[in-house]
Design an enzyme around this catalytic site. Structure first.
Site, PDB file in Angstrom:
ATOM      1  N   ASP A  85       1.795   4.226  -9.839  1.00  0.00           N
ATOM      2  CA  ASP A  85       2.315   3.091 -10.605  1.00  0.00           C
ATOM      3  C   ASP A  85       1.507   1.848 -10.258  1.00  0.00           C
ATOM      4  O   ASP A  85       0.854   1.782  -9.213  1.00  0.00           O
ATOM      5  CB  ASP A  85       3.810   2.863 -10.335  1.00  0.00           C
ATOM      6  CG  ASP A  85       4.105   2.449  -8.893  1.00  0.00           C
ATOM      7  OD1 ASP A  85       3.455   2.978  -7.970  1.00  0.00           O
ATOM      8  OD2 ASP A  85       4.981   1.585  -8.680  1.00  0.00           O
ATOM      9  N   GLU A 155       6.134   2.717  -6.046  1.00  0.00           N
ATOM     10  CA  GLU A 155       5.779   1.934  -4.856  1.00  0.00           C
ATOM     11  C   GLU A 155       5.892   0.452  -5.132  1.00  0.00           C
ATOM     12  O   GLU A 155       6.392  -0.314  -4.315  1.00  0.00           O
ATOM     13  CB  GLU A 155       4.354   2.274  -4.390  1.00  0.00           C
ATOM     14  CG  GLU A 155       4.054   1.837  -2.959  1.00  0.00           C
ATOM     15  CD  GLU A 155       3.660   0.363  -2.804  1.00  0.00           C
ATOM     16  OE1 GLU A 155       3.742  -0.154  -1.689  1.00  0.00           O
ATOM     17  OE2 GLU A 155       3.281  -0.272  -3.805  1.00  0.00           O
TER      18      GLU A 155
HETATM   19  N1  BES Z   1      -1.075  -1.464  -1.381  1.00  0.00           N
HETATM   20  C1  BES Z   1      -0.189  -2.568  -1.296  1.00  0.00           C
HETATM   21  C2  BES Z   1       0.022  -3.054   0.125  1.00  0.00           C
HETATM   22  C3  BES Z   1      -1.204  -3.482   0.887  1.00  0.00           C
HETATM   23  C4  BES Z   1      -2.345  -3.951   0.259  1.00  0.00           C
HETATM   24  C5  BES Z   1      -1.176  -3.428   2.259  1.00  0.00           C
HETATM   25  C6  BES Z   1      -3.456  -4.328   0.987  1.00  0.00           C
HETATM   26  C7  BES Z   1      -2.270  -3.835   3.001  1.00  0.00           C
HETATM   27  C8  BES Z   1      -3.424  -4.266   2.355  1.00  0.00           C
HETATM   28  C9  BES Z   1       1.149  -2.163  -1.904  1.00  0.00           C
HETATM   29  O1  BES Z   1       0.975  -1.547  -3.156  1.00  0.00           O
HETATM   30  C10 BES Z   1       1.961  -3.399  -2.155  1.00  0.00           C
HETATM   31  O2  BES Z   1       1.614  -4.156  -3.008  1.00  0.00           O
HETATM   32  N2  BES Z   1       3.077  -3.586  -1.426  1.00  0.00           N
HETATM   33  C11 BES Z   1       3.986  -4.665  -1.687  1.00  0.00           C
HETATM   34  C12 BES Z   1       5.346  -4.325  -1.202  1.00  0.00           C
HETATM   35  C13 BES Z   1       6.174  -3.506  -2.159  1.00  0.00           C
HETATM   36  C14 BES Z   1       7.549  -3.293  -1.578  1.00  0.00           C
HETATM   37  C15 BES Z   1       6.255  -4.111  -3.526  1.00  0.00           C
HETATM   38  C16 BES Z   1       3.564  -5.905  -0.966  1.00  0.00           C
HETATM   39  O3  BES Z   1       2.929  -5.857   0.091  1.00  0.00           O
HETATM   40  O4  BES Z   1       3.888  -6.982  -1.486  1.00  0.00           O
HETATM   41 MN    MN Z   2      -0.512  -0.111  -3.121  1.00  0.00          MN
HETATM   42 MN    MN Z   3       0.662  -3.139  -4.690  1.00  0.00          MN
END
Ligand code: BES
Ligand code: MN
Ligand code: MN
Length: 458
Positions: A85, A155
């Site tokens: 996604d 995710e």
């Molecule tokens: N892949 C990201 C997280 C990420 C990116 C971690 C780059 C470290 C380096 C993930 O898809 C993301 O966007 N996570 C969200 C949290 C989620 C609960 C929506 C975030 O970090 O805001």
């Molecule tokens: Mn991600």
């Molecule tokens: Mn992300």
């Protein structure tokens, strides 16, 4: 192996571009069918790569794609996790080319070209490297570990159904290690491995004053203005040293020792580049910590959105009835998101003047995670990257969140290796998201070495 990758390079890219054309935005129900289309696409690619027991697992929300290849019961098992996604592409007008019509362009940091599309880096490009690396290992008969894939479609909206899926399928998902490419490296010539992720507590607040919007001349001066009050309340959440004022907020924070801080400082960081890359003339943050620490080992509180009153064309004289904000708090080890959300709610209500009422609505959260740097899996990843980048990777802590990582450990008892290949400048979640061709192929080349090293070390 490398011959196989070289000979199939163009097809590996074409397939990723096809996947990127599917707008699998999990947050917006208007894309529900496209989300499923992306799941079917992966189902088919896993089957043709040689995976067994491939299935689309239904959940209360978007489906999870599963597949496996068990080569030898005595070999270690790698659980590969990724997500198909993507974030919404809005605002579309800020994209130089349409978000779901991938194009390849050169950039300063990607002289070999980068794929511009929503999800190119986060996480379709990075997740698809694993399917192509798997295909290459199957085709060359070199897969030395058992492998299980779980690729989810939620995710970006908090992985709500994945937790139950893990709990309900503990045996099926049993693994020695979880391997994830959904983070980044410091630069294409500075390989690194993420060894920590922040947690997240996310709330929406609503401040209500008068029971309707009022004429700001007839009433102004004598009644509470919820936007003024919300602004003051938000401003009071940090002190002059940018420490967060929520009572009890830091109680569980693990402070790093000076030795640990020195180890993290080995990761190169250029403040001038950092500033210029995002158009800032100066930076700010919590006293006593440098920028790299502020974005990794320290918790934060940020307003993500704020609205209320009249924002249309021209001027309308009005005292609004309500004001709203969305607030995120990034958390570090050992802070608990539920506890922090509760502390925030209590504190935020306690600072409101009697003239307004306050509602706090929690959104999804997630626990922070730290991963070891001395495990066979970390060493296998470090050795693989050293071979393909020609340089030993440095361990560093990431500032983002992947809430499921903590649950892999709690529910499945498996630790995670975060072997990502993106760059911070790849504009994930932003307009013009992109992923370097260098990074895509580097990942496909590095992953088989991980399996090889891990099978040898385990
Ligand atoms: N892949 C990201 C997280 C990420 C990116 C971690 C780059 C470290 C380096 C993930 O898809 C993301 O966007 N996570 C969200 C949290 C989620 C609960 C929506 C975030 O970090 O805001
Ligand atoms: Mn991600
Ligand atoms: Mn992300």
């Amino acid at each position: 192996m490398n011959d196989y990758i070289t000979n199939n390079k163009d097809r590996f890219l074409d397939e990723l571009l096809d996947l990127l054309r599917i707008p699998s935005v999990s947050a917006d129900s208007k894309f529900k069918d496209d989300v499923r289309k992306a799941a079917s696409f992966l189902e088919e690619k896993l089957i043709s790569a040689g995976a067994d027991n491939v299935e689309i697992c239904e959940t209360g929300g978007h489906p999870i794609v599963y597949g496996e290849k068990m080569v030898d019961p005595s070999a270690p098992t790698v659980l590969v996790y990724g997500h198909y996604d993507v974030q919404p592409a809005d605002p579309y007008e800020l994209w130089d080319s349409p978000p779901f019509e991938p194009v390849i362009k050169e950039t300063a940091l990607h002289p070999d070209g980068a794929i511009f599309a929503r999800g190119a880096c986060d996480d379709k490009g990075q997740m698809y490297m694993h399917i192509k690396a798997f295909e290459a290992m199957m085709a060359t008969n070199t897969l030395g570990c058992n492998v299980k894939f779980i690729i989810e479609g939620e995710e970006e909206v908090g992985s709500d159904n994945l937790e139950d899926f893990l709990a309900d399928n503990k045996e099926k998902l049993e693994a020695d290690i979880v391997l994830v490419s959904d983070t980044g490296i410091i630069a294409n010539d500075v390989p690194s491995i993420t060894v920590g992720l922040r947690g997240l507590s996310y709330v929406e607040v609503e401040v209500t004053g008068p029971n309707r919007d009022l004429h700001s001349g007839l009433y102004g001066g004598a009644v509470p203005n919820p936007i003024n009050i919300l602004s003051e309340m938000i401003a009071s959440l940090k002190d002059e040293n940018q420490r967060i004022n929520v009572l009890g907020f830091y109680n569980d924070v693990v402070e790093l020792t000076s030795v640990e801080r020195a180890a993290l400082a080995r990761a190169p960081f250029n403040l001038e580049e950092f500033k210029s890359s995002i158009g800032l003339s100066d930076i700010e943050g919590e006293s006593g910590y440098n920028s790299m620490e502020r974005t990794s080992i320290r918790p934060t509180l940020d307003v993500n959105g704020i609205w209320g009153g009249y924002t249309g064309e021209g001027a309308k004289t009005v005292i609004p009835s309500k004001a709203h904000a969305k607030i995120s708090m990034r958390l570090v080890p050992n802070q608990d998101p539920e506890k922090i959300t509760k502390l925030f709610e209590e504190h935020f209500k306690s600072i409101a003047p009697k003239s307004v009422s306050v509602k706090v609505t929690p959104h999804h959260g997630g626990q922070p995670a730290v991963t070891p740097t001395d495990s066979p899996a970390y060493l296998a990843a470090a050795k693989a990257m050293e071979a393909t980048f020609g340089k030993e990777p440095v361990p560093f802590r990431g500032g983002g969140s992947i809430p499921i990582v903590a649950l892999f450990e709690q529910i499945l008892g498996a630790k995670t290796v975060l072997m990502g290949f993106g760059l911070d400048s790849d504009a994930i979640h932003s307009p013009n998201e992109h992923y370097g061709l260098f990074n895509y192929y580097k990942g496909i080349e590095t992953i088989p070495l991980f399996y090889q090293n891990y099978a040898e070390m385990k």
